[in-house]
Scaffold this motif. Structure first.
Motif, PDB file in Angstrom:
ATOM      1  N   VAL A 269      -9.281 155.853  18.177  1.00  0.00           N
ATOM      2  CA  VAL A 269      -8.870 157.117  17.557  1.00  0.00           C
ATOM      3  C   VAL A 269      -7.422 157.035  17.088  1.00  0.00           C
ATOM      4  N   LEU A 270      -6.556 156.438  17.905  1.00  0.00           N
ATOM      5  CA  LEU A 270      -5.140 156.338  17.562  1.00  0.00           C
ATOM      6  C   LEU A 270      -4.897 155.452  16.348  1.00  0.00           C
ATOM      7  N   LYS A 271      -5.814 154.539  16.086  1.00  0.00           N
ATOM      8  CA  LYS A 271      -5.658 153.666  14.920  1.00  0.00           C
ATOM      9  C   LYS A 271      -5.962 154.387  13.614  1.00  0.00           C
ATOM     10  N   ARG A 272      -6.675 155.490  13.713  1.00  0.00           N
ATOM     11  CA  ARG A 272      -7.008 156.236  12.503  1.00  0.00           C
ATOM     12  C   ARG A 272      -5.792 157.020  12.019  1.00  0.00           C
ATOM     13  N   SER A 273      -5.666 157.168  10.763  1.00  0.00           N
ATOM     14  CA  SER A 273      -4.546 157.937  10.205  1.00  0.00           C
ATOM     15  C   SER A 273      -4.836 159.427  10.320  1.00  0.00           C
ATOM     16  N   GLY A 274      -3.766 160.191  10.562  1.00  0.00           N
ATOM     17  CA  GLY A 274      -3.919 161.648  10.634  1.00  0.00           C
ATOM     18  C   GLY A 274      -4.439 162.099  11.981  1.00  0.00           C
ATOM     19  N   ALA A 275      -4.571 163.418  12.129  1.00  0.00           N
ATOM     20  CA  ALA A 275      -5.042 164.006  13.387  1.00  0.00           C
ATOM     21  C   ALA A 275      -6.535 163.777  13.555  1.00  0.00           C
ATOM     22  N   ASP A 276      -6.980 163.706  14.791  1.00  0.00           N
ATOM     23  CA  ASP A 276      -8.397 163.530  15.093  1.00  0.00           C
ATOM     24  C   ASP A 276      -8.766 164.533  16.167  1.00  0.00           C
ATOM     25  N   ALA A 277      -9.753 165.350  15.875  1.00  0.00           N
ATOM     26  CA  ALA A 277     -10.131 166.433  16.780  1.00  0.00           C
ATOM     27  C   ALA A 277     -10.733 165.926  18.083  1.00  0.00           C
ATOM     28  N   THR A 278     -11.178 164.660  18.114  1.00  0.00           N
ATOM     29  CA  THR A 278     -11.799 164.144  19.346  1.00  0.00           C
ATOM     30  C   THR A 278     -10.773 163.659  20.366  1.00  0.00           C
ATOM     31  N   LEU A 279      -9.514 163.499  19.979  1.00  0.00           N
ATOM     32  CA  LEU A 279      -8.531 162.944  20.897  1.00  0.00           C
ATOM     33  C   LEU A 279      -8.373 163.763  22.178  1.00  0.00           C
ATOM     34  N   PRO A 280      -8.319 165.096  22.125  1.00  0.00           N
ATOM     35  CA  PRO A 280      -8.219 165.860  23.382  1.00  0.00           C
ATOM     36  C   PRO A 280      -9.394 165.621  24.335  1.00  0.00           C
ATOM     37  N   VAL A 281     -10.573 165.366  23.767  1.00  0.00           N
ATOM     38  CA  VAL A 281     -11.738 165.084  24.610  1.00  0.00           C
ATOM     39  C   VAL A 281     -11.524 163.775  25.366  1.00  0.00           C
ATOM     40  N   TRP A 282     -11.058 162.758  24.645  1.00  0.00           N
ATOM     41  CA  TRP A 282     -10.793 161.482  25.293  1.00  0.00           C
ATOM     42  C   TRP A 282      -9.635 161.594  26.270  1.00  0.00           C
ATOM     43  N   ASP A 283      -8.638 162.412  25.940  1.00  0.00           N
ATOM     44  CA  ASP A 283      -7.510 162.619  26.851  1.00  0.00           C
ATOM     45  C   ASP A 283      -7.989 163.156  28.198  1.00  0.00           C
ATOM     46  N   ALA A 284      -8.869 164.153  28.150  1.00  0.00           N
ATOM     47  CA  ALA A 284      -9.347 164.777  29.383  1.00  0.00           C
ATOM     48  C   ALA A 284     -10.122 163.780  30.245  1.00  0.00           C
TER      49      ALA A 284
ATOM     50  N   ARG B 140     -18.666 151.897  43.457  1.00  0.00           N
ATOM     51  CA  ARG B 140     -18.198 153.095  42.750  1.00  0.00           C
ATOM     52  C   ARG B 140     -16.910 152.809  41.991  1.00  0.00           C
ATOM     53  N   TYR B 141     -15.990 152.102  42.632  1.00  0.00           N
ATOM     54  CA  TYR B 141     -14.740 151.774  41.953  1.00  0.00           C
ATOM     55  C   TYR B 141     -15.002 150.860  40.756  1.00  0.00           C
ATOM     56  N   ALA B 142     -15.872 149.877  40.927  1.00  0.00           N
ATOM     57  CA  ALA B 142     -16.178 148.956  39.834  1.00  0.00           C
ATOM     58  C   ALA B 142     -16.718 149.704  38.620  1.00  0.00           C
ATOM     59  N   LEU B 143     -17.640 150.641  38.846  1.00  0.00           N
ATOM     60  CA  LEU B 143     -18.214 151.407  37.749  1.00  0.00           C
ATOM     61  C   LEU B 143     -17.188 152.349  37.132  1.00  0.00           C
ATOM     62  N   MET B 144     -16.352 152.944  37.979  1.00  0.00           N
ATOM     63  CA  MET B 144     -15.312 153.845  37.482  1.00  0.00           C
ATOM     64  C   MET B 144     -14.305 153.084  36.611  1.00  0.00           C
ATOM     65  N   LEU B 145     -13.926 151.903  37.047  1.00  0.00           N
ATOM     66  CA  LEU B 145     -12.964 151.111  36.286  1.00  0.00           C
ATOM     67  C   LEU B 145     -13.555 150.701  34.939  1.00  0.00           C
ATOM     68  N   ARG B 146     -14.819 150.337  34.937  1.00  0.00           N
ATOM     69  CA  ARG B 146     -15.466 149.978  33.675  1.00  0.00           C
ATOM     70  C   ARG B 146     -15.481 151.169  32.723  1.00  0.00           C
ATOM     71  N   GLY B 147     -15.798 152.350  33.253  1.00  0.00           N
ATOM     72  CA  GLY B 147     -15.799 153.548  32.422  1.00  0.00           C
ATOM     73  C   GLY B 147     -14.415 153.875  31.896  1.00  0.00           C
ATOM     74  N   TYR B 148     -13.411 153.685  32.723  1.00  0.00           N
ATOM     75  CA  TYR B 148     -12.033 153.959  32.301  1.00  0.00           C
ATOM     76  C   TYR B 148     -11.630 153.058  31.136  1.00  0.00           C
ATOM     77  N   HIS B 149     -11.948 151.783  31.226  1.00  0.00           N
ATOM     78  CA  HIS B 149     -11.576 150.859  30.150  1.00  0.00           C
ATOM     79  C   HIS B 149     -12.316 151.190  28.855  1.00  0.00           C
ATOM     80  N   ARG B 150     -13.544 151.679  28.969  1.00  0.00           N
ATOM     81  CA  ARG B 150     -14.249 152.113  27.759  1.00  0.00           C
ATOM     82  C   ARG B 150     -13.543 153.302  27.116  1.00  0.00           C
TER      83      ARG B 150
ATOM     84  N   ALA C 179      -7.703 161.148  31.749  1.00  0.00           N
ATOM     85  CA  ALA C 179      -6.940 161.663  32.890  1.00  0.00           C
ATOM     86  C   ALA C 179      -7.826 161.793  34.124  1.00  0.00           C
ATOM     87  N   GLU C 180      -9.063 162.228  33.928  1.00  0.00           N
ATOM     88  CA  GLU C 180      -9.980 162.393  35.064  1.00  0.00           C
ATOM     89  C   GLU C 180     -10.239 161.060  35.761  1.00  0.00           C
ATOM     90  N   LEU C 181     -10.624 160.035  34.978  1.00  0.00           N
ATOM     91  CA  LEU C 181     -10.893 158.732  35.572  1.00  0.00           C
ATOM     92  C   LEU C 181      -9.612 158.068  36.066  1.00  0.00           C
TER      93      LEU C 181
END
Length: 350
Positions: free
Chosen positions: A161-176, A143-153, A179-181
């Motif tokens: 997303v951060l490499k793109r210029s300007g705001a990106d509406a998907t960033l809050p989704v990735w933030d959530a 479980r930890y191995a799979l969780m860690l792999r998902g976290y790195h993805r 934080a969960e993982l």
């Protein structure tokens, strides 16, 4: 767990294709660059489907594009085979003939490798200490191995997303999701340290005998803040660097003797004993998890180790059902000694 047989093709400088490994302490003796470490690494790769050093391409003999390592394992009354196909940039793992992930091999019990470069766990960058902890937890918990792999993805996606210029509406989704993982990984690491730390502390005390207390502490890059709060606080830095600057992928495993950082204040001997204590704790937790000792691999037992540390390692080897020890000279209490030269192993009494 025991390794009954090792097969290899084009693994670094090894030329012996097949070898049967008996129980007890087997010592492989040869000069530097004779192939001792390569033999240890081949056994470790077969037992764990992981590479102890370097990339896949660096495991192949010079001029070869493909290679292979396979082991026959005995786990209790069960027999298993692990096969690792190697080619430039990739490896393919099969367990009992079925394609699997490296993490799936960990359930068998694995091996623990103790080598001179373990001192880098103390003196090296945080990534090495973090990698030690993550690798151990991944072998204890799929479980930890799979969780860690998902976290790195998720970190990779956030960074894109951060490499793109300007705001990106998907960033809050990735933030959530980040934080969960991240919170789960942080909790599991802390829980594991409650078991790992006292074992490592006792091992240090047994070897060093200097009365000092070794402690292990997880140092969070986010400090005491929750991950979502830490992301918000570092947003400007993230934008400037186009990278996620806090989280479990930036944390460190702090090693201290009597509350003093071993990396900054420890002597050479204290650092080496600390690294040895970490490996002994790894061995103990794997044995506890699987109910049987892992295969013990001690590479270059005489390298920069004093008499006490060598004696401690050999005592551990003798208590282990199967240990492979290498050195330029044989220890006095090995069950057998096999010479190696030019990658060729001479099996004298298997």
């Amino acid at each position: 767990m025991r390794v009954r047989a090792l097969r290899q093709l084009h693994f670094r400088n090894l030329t012996t294709a097949d070898v049967r490994l008996p129980d007890g302490v087997t010592c492989v003796v040869g000069r530097n660059a004779a192939g001792k470490s390569n033999l240890v690494d081949a056994v470790y790769l077969g037992c764990t489907a992981s590479l102890p050093n370097g990339t896949v391409a660096q495991t192949l003999r010079f001029g070869e594009s493909e290679g292979f390592v396979g082991v026959a394992l005995q786990v209790g009354d069960e027999r298993h085979t692990v096969e690792v196909g190697l080619s430039a940039g990739r490896k393919a793992v099969r367990l009992d003939g079925q394609a699997v992930r490296s993490a799936d091999v960990a359930r068998l019990g694995g091996a623990v490798r103790i080598a001179p470069e373990d001192a880098d766990l103390v003196h090296g960058p945080p990534a090495l200490r973090r990698g030690f902890l993550d690798d151990l937890l991944a072998r204890l918990s799929l479980r930890y191995a799979l969780m860690l792999r998902g976290y790195h993805r998720v970190v990779e996606q956030r960074n894109a997303v951060l490499k793109r210029s300007g705001a990106d509406a998907t960033l809050p989704v990735w933030d959530a999701r980040f934080a969960e993982l991240g919170d789960e990984i942080d909790a599991l690491r802390r829980r594991a340290l409650t078991r790992l730390a006292p074992i490592a502390g006792q091992a240090y005390a047994d070897v060093a005998g200097d009365g000092k207390h070794l402690s292990l502490t997880l140092r969070r890059s986010a400090g005491g803040a929750a991950l979502l709060e830490a992301l918000a606080a570092t947003r400007d830095e993230e934008r400037a660097r186009a990278a996620t600057v806090v989280g479990p992928h930036r944390d460190d495993l702090e090693l201290a003797l009597d509350e003093h950082d071993v990396r900054a204040f420890g002597s050479r001997g204290e650092a080496r004993t600390t690294a040895l204590a970490l490996r002994v704790a790894e061995f103990a937790l794997l044995e506890e998890r699987h109910g049987t000792p892992p295969v013990l691999l001690i590479d270059d037992v005489s390298a920069e180790l004093d008499v006490d540390r060598r004696a401690y390692l050999m005592a551990l080897a003798r208590r282990t059902p199967q240990a492979l020890v290498t050195g330029t000279e044989p220890p006095p209490d090995a069950d057998r000694v096999w010479p190696i030269a030019g990658g060729r192993l001479e099996v004298t009494d298997a």
